[in-house]
Write a protein that holds these residues in place. Structure first.
Motif, PDB file in Angstrom:
ATOM      1  N   MET A   1       0.842  -1.208   0.000  1.00 12.55           N
ATOM      2  CA  MET A   1       0.000   0.000   0.000  1.00 12.55           C
ATOM      3  C   MET A   1       0.872   1.251   0.000  1.00 12.55           C
ATOM      4  O   MET A   1       1.916   1.274   0.656  1.00 12.55           O
ATOM      5  N   GLY A   2       0.454   2.263  -0.732  1.00 14.71           N
ATOM      6  CA  GLY A   2       1.234   3.504  -0.798  1.00 14.71           C
ATOM      7  C   GLY A   2       1.118   4.298   0.490  1.00 14.71           C
ATOM      8  O   GLY A   2       0.373   3.940   1.401  1.00 14.71           O
ATOM      9  N   LEU A   3       1.870   5.373   0.550  1.00 12.34           N
ATOM     10  CA  LEU A   3       1.830   6.225   1.739  1.00 12.34           C
ATOM     11  C   LEU A   3       0.517   6.996   1.804  1.00 12.34           C
ATOM     12  O   LEU A   3      -0.060   7.349   0.771  1.00 12.34           O
ATOM     13  N   ARG A   4       0.082   7.273   3.022  1.00 12.76           N
ATOM     14  CA  ARG A   4      -1.115   8.095   3.170  1.00 12.76           C
ATOM     15  C   ARG A   4      -0.696   9.544   3.395  1.00 12.76           C
ATOM     16  O   ARG A   4       0.377   9.804   3.957  1.00 12.76           O
ATOM     17  N   ALA A   5      -1.591  10.465   2.999  1.00 13.00           N
ATOM     18  CA  ALA A   5      -1.261  11.890   3.126  1.00 13.00           C
ATOM     19  C   ALA A   5      -0.883  12.246   4.562  1.00 13.00           C
ATOM     20  O   ALA A   5       0.058  12.997   4.811  1.00 13.00           O
ATOM     21  N   GLU A   6      -1.614  11.651   5.529  1.00 18.16           N
ATOM     22  CA  GLU A   6      -1.353  12.025   6.934  1.00 18.16           C
ATOM     23  C   GLU A   6      -0.026  11.485   7.464  1.00 18.16           C
ATOM     24  O   GLU A   6       0.452  11.932   8.495  1.00 18.16           O
ATOM     25  N   ASP A   7       0.558  10.518   6.757  1.00 16.77           N
ATOM     26  CA  ASP A   7       1.901  10.062   7.149  1.00 16.77           C
ATOM     27  C   ASP A   7       2.970  10.975   6.562  1.00 16.77           C
ATOM     28  O   ASP A   7       4.046  11.123   7.120  1.00 16.77           O
ATOM     29  N   VAL A   8       2.639  11.565   5.420  1.00 14.43           N
ATOM     30  CA  VAL A   8       3.624  12.383   4.706  1.00 14.43           C
ATOM     31  C   VAL A   8       3.668  13.811   5.256  1.00 14.43           C
ATOM     32  O   VAL A   8       4.731  14.335   5.569  1.00 14.43           O
TER      33      VAL A   8
ATOM     34  N   THR B   1       8.932  14.213   5.142  1.00 13.50           N
ATOM     35  CA  THR B   1       9.064  15.558   4.565  1.00 13.50           C
ATOM     36  C   THR B   1      10.014  16.419   5.384  1.00 13.50           C
ATOM     37  O   THR B   1       9.884  17.637   5.409  1.00 13.50           O
ATOM     38  N   TYR B   2      10.959  15.792   6.045  1.00 13.69           N
ATOM     39  CA  TYR B   2      11.927  16.578   6.815  1.00 13.69           C
ATOM     40  C   TYR B   2      12.880  17.281   5.842  1.00 13.69           C
ATOM     41  O   TYR B   2      13.449  16.661   4.959  1.00 13.69           O
ATOM     42  N   ILE B   3      13.026  18.585   6.025  1.00  8.54           N
ATOM     43  CA  ILE B   3      13.930  19.364   5.172  1.00  8.54           C
ATOM     44  C   ILE B   3      15.065  19.906   6.034  1.00  8.54           C
ATOM     45  O   ILE B   3      14.823  20.474   7.108  1.00  8.54           O
ATOM     46  N   SER B   4      16.267  19.716   5.546  1.00 11.87           N
ATOM     47  CA  SER B   4      17.410  20.278   6.258  1.00 11.87           C
ATOM     48  C   SER B   4      17.729  21.621   5.608  1.00 11.87           C
ATOM     49  O   SER B   4      17.771  21.721   4.395  1.00 11.87           O
ATOM     50  N   ARG B   5      17.878  22.647   6.409  1.00  9.20           N
ATOM     51  CA  ARG B   5      18.182  23.949   5.798  1.00  9.20           C
ATOM     52  C   ARG B   5      19.380  24.571   6.484  1.00  9.20           C
ATOM     53  O   ARG B   5      19.751  24.180   7.593  1.00  9.20           O
ATOM     54  N   LYS B   6      19.934  25.563   5.801  1.00  5.79           N
ATOM     55  CA  LYS B   6      21.130  26.202   6.335  1.00  5.79           C
ATOM     56  C   LYS B   6      20.791  27.481   7.062  1.00  5.79           C
ATOM     57  O   LYS B   6      19.869  28.184   6.675  1.00  5.79           O
ATOM     58  N   SER B   7      21.579  27.785   8.066  1.00 13.17           N
ATOM     59  CA  SER B   7      21.440  29.082   8.716  1.00 13.17           C
ATOM     60  C   SER B   7      22.048  30.114   7.780  1.00 13.17           C
ATOM     61  O   SER B   7      23.167  29.930   7.289  1.00 13.17           O
ATOM     62  N   ALA B   8      21.286  31.188   7.481  1.00 13.55           N
ATOM     63  CA  ALA B   8      21.764  32.185   6.524  1.00 13.55           C
ATOM     64  C   ALA B   8      23.043  32.852   7.037  1.00 13.55           C
ATOM     65  O   ALA B   8      23.913  33.235   6.267  1.00 13.55           O
TER      66      ALA B   8
ATOM     67  N   GLY C   1       6.820  16.119  -0.457  1.00 18.29           N
ATOM     68  CA  GLY C   1       5.639  15.388   0.025  1.00 18.29           C
ATOM     69  C   GLY C   1       4.689  14.987  -1.095  1.00 18.29           C
ATOM     70  O   GLY C   1       4.283  13.824  -1.191  1.00 18.29           O
ATOM     71  N   PHE C   2       4.336  15.941  -1.953  1.00 15.70           N
ATOM     72  CA  PHE C   2       3.415  15.594  -3.044  1.00 15.70           C
ATOM     73  C   PHE C   2       4.073  14.573  -3.969  1.00 15.70           C
ATOM     74  O   PHE C   2       3.406  13.688  -4.505  1.00 15.70           O
ATOM     75  N   GLY C   3       5.388  14.702  -4.146  1.00 17.16           N
ATOM     76  CA  GLY C   3       6.132  13.721  -4.955  1.00 17.16           C
ATOM     77  C   GLY C   3       5.950  12.317  -4.390  1.00 17.16           C
ATOM     78  O   GLY C   3       5.652  11.376  -5.122  1.00 17.16           O
ATOM     79  N   LYS C   4       6.071  12.178  -3.073  1.00 12.99           N
ATOM     80  CA  LYS C   4       5.935  10.861  -2.433  1.00 12.99           C
ATOM     81  C   LYS C   4       4.523  10.305  -2.623  1.00 12.99           C
ATOM     82  O   LYS C   4       4.307   9.099  -2.601  1.00 12.99           O
ATOM     83  N   LEU C   5       3.549  11.214  -2.756  1.00  8.73           N
ATOM     84  CA  LEU C   5       2.154  10.784  -2.886  1.00  8.73           C
ATOM     85  C   LEU C   5       1.717  10.677  -4.355  1.00  8.73           C
ATOM     86  O   LEU C   5       0.527  10.475  -4.629  1.00  8.73           O
ATOM     87  N   ASN C   6       2.687  10.867  -5.249  1.00  6.63           N
ATOM     88  CA  ASN C   6       2.388  10.860  -6.684  1.00  6.63           C
ATOM     89  C   ASN C   6       1.340  11.890  -7.085  1.00  6.63           C
ATOM     90  O   ASN C   6       0.450  11.609  -7.902  1.00  6.63           O
ATOM     91  N   ILE C   7       1.427  13.044  -6.469  1.00  5.92           N
ATOM     92  CA  ILE C   7       0.525  14.134  -6.852  1.00  5.92           C
ATOM     93  C   ILE C   7       1.424  15.205  -7.467  1.00  5.92           C
ATOM     94  O   ILE C   7       2.451  15.555  -6.884  1.00  5.92           O
ATOM     95  N   SER C   8       1.042  15.715  -8.640  1.00  2.10           N
ATOM     96  CA  SER C   8       1.968  16.676  -9.252  1.00  2.10           C
ATOM     97  C   SER C   8       1.633  18.093  -8.799  1.00  2.10           C
ATOM     98  O   SER C   8       0.484  18.432  -8.530  1.00  2.10           O
ATOM     99  N   ILE C   9       2.678  18.898  -8.684  1.00  2.00           N
ATOM    100  CA  ILE C   9       2.498  20.288  -8.276  1.00  2.00           C
ATOM    101  C   ILE C   9       3.530  21.133  -9.004  1.00  2.00           C
ATOM    102  O   ILE C   9       4.707  20.778  -9.066  1.00  2.00           O
ATOM    103  N   GLU C  10       3.056  22.229  -9.603  1.00  2.00           N
ATOM    104  CA  GLU C  10       3.986  23.102 -10.312  1.00  2.00           C
ATOM    105  C   GLU C  10       4.763  23.928  -9.312  1.00  2.00           C
ATOM    106  O   GLU C  10       4.265  24.264  -8.242  1.00  2.00           O
ATOM    107  N   ASP C  11       5.955  24.299  -9.746  1.00  2.00           N
ATOM    108  CA  ASP C  11       6.824  25.080  -8.885  1.00  2.00           C
ATOM    109  C   ASP C  11       6.147  26.386  -8.426  1.00  2.00           C
ATOM    110  O   ASP C  11       6.223  26.771  -7.265  1.00  2.00           O
ATOM    111  N   SER C  12       5.432  27.044  -9.347  1.00  2.00           N
ATOM    112  CA  SER C  12       4.834  28.341  -9.005  1.00  2.00           C
ATOM    113  C   SER C  12       3.722  28.165  -7.964  1.00  2.00           C
ATOM    114  O   SER C  12       3.483  29.036  -7.137  1.00  2.00           O
TER     115      SER C  12
END
Ligand SMILES: Nc1ncnc2c1ncn2[C@@H]1O[C@H](COP(=O)(O)OP(=O)(O)OP(=O)(O)O)[C@@H](O)[C@H]1O
Ligand SMILES: [Mg+2]
Length: 394
Positions: free
Chosen positions: A1-8, A18-25, A209-220
């Protein structure tokens, strides 16, 4: 079974997918590295400070890991809380207890059971933390009673010298005196300031996240959601989760995030937030003892007093967490009809100061903004989001 939205998308918990690592500016280093580096310096206390809902708790959980983190909240303390008792209990250690031992009555063969009590010493607790590689995180330190904070700092100061590892997490300016401005701790502090999220980092949450759920989303589209998220990863997670729910319920085959659903998704997201009382208190302003206030006419022909106008101006486009006085004034003037009277700059300044005073006299949830040095700061991104999209907004 694929991932559910509430898990993602997990606005209230650790976002495994959906953990994102970011840099301190400022330092150009990832936050995870900064925190790990700080923890490794023996004998130092780490102070992690950052605005509300920016991912402070999640960062600690990510870096320390759930097996080694012991989380305490400032709200767990009242004036009489025994610091070490709490620190041991949270690590699963019994601090005080009784055990039964069998004793022999001298010169007989009779036995009796004696109940003995014990209580752990601070040394034993520190030893236990060290042996098990545990790190204590005192989260939301500003919730600890003011008088208690100094005592906690005192206990920590002594313990970290012996290799105990601890991180104190708080909002900016709210617990400074006990930790960052405590002379006893100076030279023994690793300071990490967490900055608000940039649009590009927030966008990654949606794309991943949307990628993991196979839902497409435009950058804009991801960028628009990121702007509305007001520098908070939590809002980003909330909005994305609501979009998924809407897509699921619509039953459409094509799995794509389209422009049309965004505003509805924002509006639905505000259903999770309880700022109705805060908004109505702000709109009412301080008591006028029965006198009515002057009102001003807006371009839509509505009559509003100065406090209602301030609230409206904060909610205007573009969504911004820090407004200079001039910006607030411009926004208000833009709301008013050409031939309407305009509130004077002095009246506006006074009203902003009174508004802050009014909110600061109430519970924590009301502390949504600050007015200082000629700027209006929105402290809680969820509040501003609510103001823009909540209530009767369609
Ligand atoms: N690095 C991250 N990547 C993706 N999402 C994140 C990240 N950090 C936080 N989030 C999202 O934001 C939510 C809130 O994060 P967290 O509870 O750590 O914020 P906080 O700064 O501790 O907030 P508060 O001021 O309320 O204590 C998380 O549940 C998660 O959904
Ligand atoms: Mg937190």
């Amino acid at each position: 079974m694929g991932l559910r939205a509430e898990d993602v998308f997990r606005p209230g918990a650790f976002p495994e997918y959906t953990y994102i690592s970011r840099k301190s500016a400022i330092s150009d280093l990832p936050y995870e590295f900064r925190l790990m580096q700080a923890i490794k310096v023996s004998g130092f206390l780490t102070s992690l400070v950052g605005p509300s809902k920016m991912g402070k708790t999640i960062l600690c959980e990510k870096v320390i890991g759930f097996e080694h983190i012991v989380e305490i909240s400032g709200a767990d303390f009242d004036e009489d809380t025994d610091f070490w008792k709490l620190v041991s209990a949270k690590a699963g250690l019994a601090y005080e207890g009784q055990f039964a031992s069998e004793k022999q009555i001298p010169s007989t063969s009779d036995k009796y059971t004696k109940k003995e009590t014990f209580s752990l010493t601070k040394d034993k607790i520190i030893e236990y933390y060290k042996e098990n590689d545990l790190v204590l995180v005192i989260d939301d330190f500003h919730y600890a009673p003011e008088g208690k904070r100094m005592q906690i700092a005192q206990q920590l100061k002594d313990a970290i010298r012996r290799g105990f590892k601890a991180i104190v997490v708080s909002l900016p300016h709210r617990a400074d005196e006990a930790i960052r401005q405590n002379a006893d701790l100076s030279g023994r502090l690793s300071l990490i300031n967490m900055e608000p999220w940039e649009v590009d980092d927030l966008k990654e949450i949606a794309k991943l996240g949307f990628g993991k759920l196979n839902i497409s989303i435009e950058d804009s589209i991801a960028a628009q959601i990121a702007v509305e998220s007001l520098s908070s990863p939590q809002l980003m997670q909330y909005i994305c989760l609501n979009i998924c729910t809407m897509l699921e319920m619509s039953g459409k085959e094509k799995r794509q995030v389209c422009q049309e659903i965004l505003e509805t998704a924002y509006h639905y997201t505000t259903a999770n937030f309880e700022y109705g009382d805060v908004v109505s208190l702000m709109q009412k302003g301080p008591s006028t003892r029965g006198k009515s206030r002057n009102t001003f006419r807006t371009v839509n022909g509505e009559e509003h007093d100065i406090y209602e106008l301030i609230v409206k101006s904060i909610a205007e486009n573009p969504p911004i967490m820090k407004l200079k006085f001039e910006d607030v004034k411009e926004r208000i003037y833009r709301l008013l009809a050409d031939d309407s009277k305009k509130p004077s700059p002095q009246m506006l300044r006074e009203s902003l100061a009174k508004l802050k005073e009014l909110l600061y006299g109430r519970e924590d949830i009301f502390k949504v903004l600050d007015w200082k040095e000629g700027s209006l700061y929105i402290l809680d991104p969820l509040f501003l989001f609510y103001l823009r999209w909540g209530g009767a907004h369609q």
